[in-house]
Design a protein around this motif. Structure first.
Motif, PDB file in Angstrom:
ATOM      1  N   LYS A  45      32.591  38.520  41.590  1.00  0.00           N
ATOM      2  CA  LYS A  45      32.953  38.187  42.854  1.00  0.00           C
ATOM      3  C   LYS A  45      34.125  38.285  43.331  1.00  0.00           C
ATOM      4  O   LYS A  45      34.575  39.215  43.391  1.00  0.00           O
ATOM      5  N   LYS A  46      34.779  37.675  42.481  1.00  0.00           N
ATOM      6  CA  LYS A  46      36.328  37.587  41.927  1.00  0.00           C
ATOM      7  C   LYS A  46      36.885  38.682  42.031  1.00  0.00           C
ATOM      8  O   LYS A  46      38.276  38.965  41.659  1.00  0.00           O
ATOM      9  N   LYS A  48      35.483  41.510  41.502  1.00  0.00           N
ATOM     10  CA  LYS A  48      35.494  43.051  42.937  1.00  0.00           C
ATOM     11  C   LYS A  48      36.130  42.592  43.482  1.00  0.00           C
ATOM     12  O   LYS A  48      37.021  43.930  43.561  1.00  0.00           O
ATOM     13  N   ARG A  49      36.623  41.429  43.915  1.00  0.00           N
ATOM     14  CA  ARG A  49      37.909  41.410  45.196  1.00  0.00           C
ATOM     15  C   ARG A  49      39.349  42.088  45.106  1.00  0.00           C
ATOM     16  O   ARG A  49      39.560  42.260  45.431  1.00  0.00           O
ATOM     17  N   ALA A  52      39.206  45.474  44.779  1.00  0.00           N
ATOM     18  CA  ALA A  52      39.542  45.463  46.096  1.00  0.00           C
ATOM     19  C   ALA A  52      40.957  45.976  45.964  1.00  0.00           C
ATOM     20  O   ALA A  52      41.195  46.937  46.560  1.00  0.00           O
ATOM     21  N   ALA A  53      41.123  45.106  46.418  1.00  0.00           N
ATOM     22  CA  ALA A  53      42.362  44.391  46.763  1.00  0.00           C
ATOM     23  C   ALA A  53      43.502  45.394  45.926  1.00  0.00           C
ATOM     24  O   ALA A  53      44.336  45.401  46.567  1.00  0.00           O
TER      25      ALA A  53
END
Length: 59
Positions: A45-46, A48-49, A52-53
């Motif tokens: 998740k980290k 992926k975030r 995206a950022a």
């Protein structure tokens, strides 16, 4: 699995270059590296975030 046909007059070097190009385009090596070690769902998740950022920042 990527597949290439080798012509009679083609050298092994040029066929290998074509094969490597196909592998790069399909993203096989990056997928293998990504799956090489286990990542917990929270780490996924980290990442992926963060990705995206990074994409948002590029725009």
């Amino acid at each position: 699995m990527p597949e290439i046909r080798i012509n009679k007059d083609e050298s092994i070097d040029s066929a290998l270059k074509r094969f490597n190009k196909v592998v790069q385009q399909e993203g096989i090596l990056s997928e293998v590296r990504k799956r090489e070690f286990y990542e917990s769902p929270s780490v996924k998740k980290k990442k992926k975030r963060a990705e995206a950022a990074k994409k948002r920042k590029k725009r």
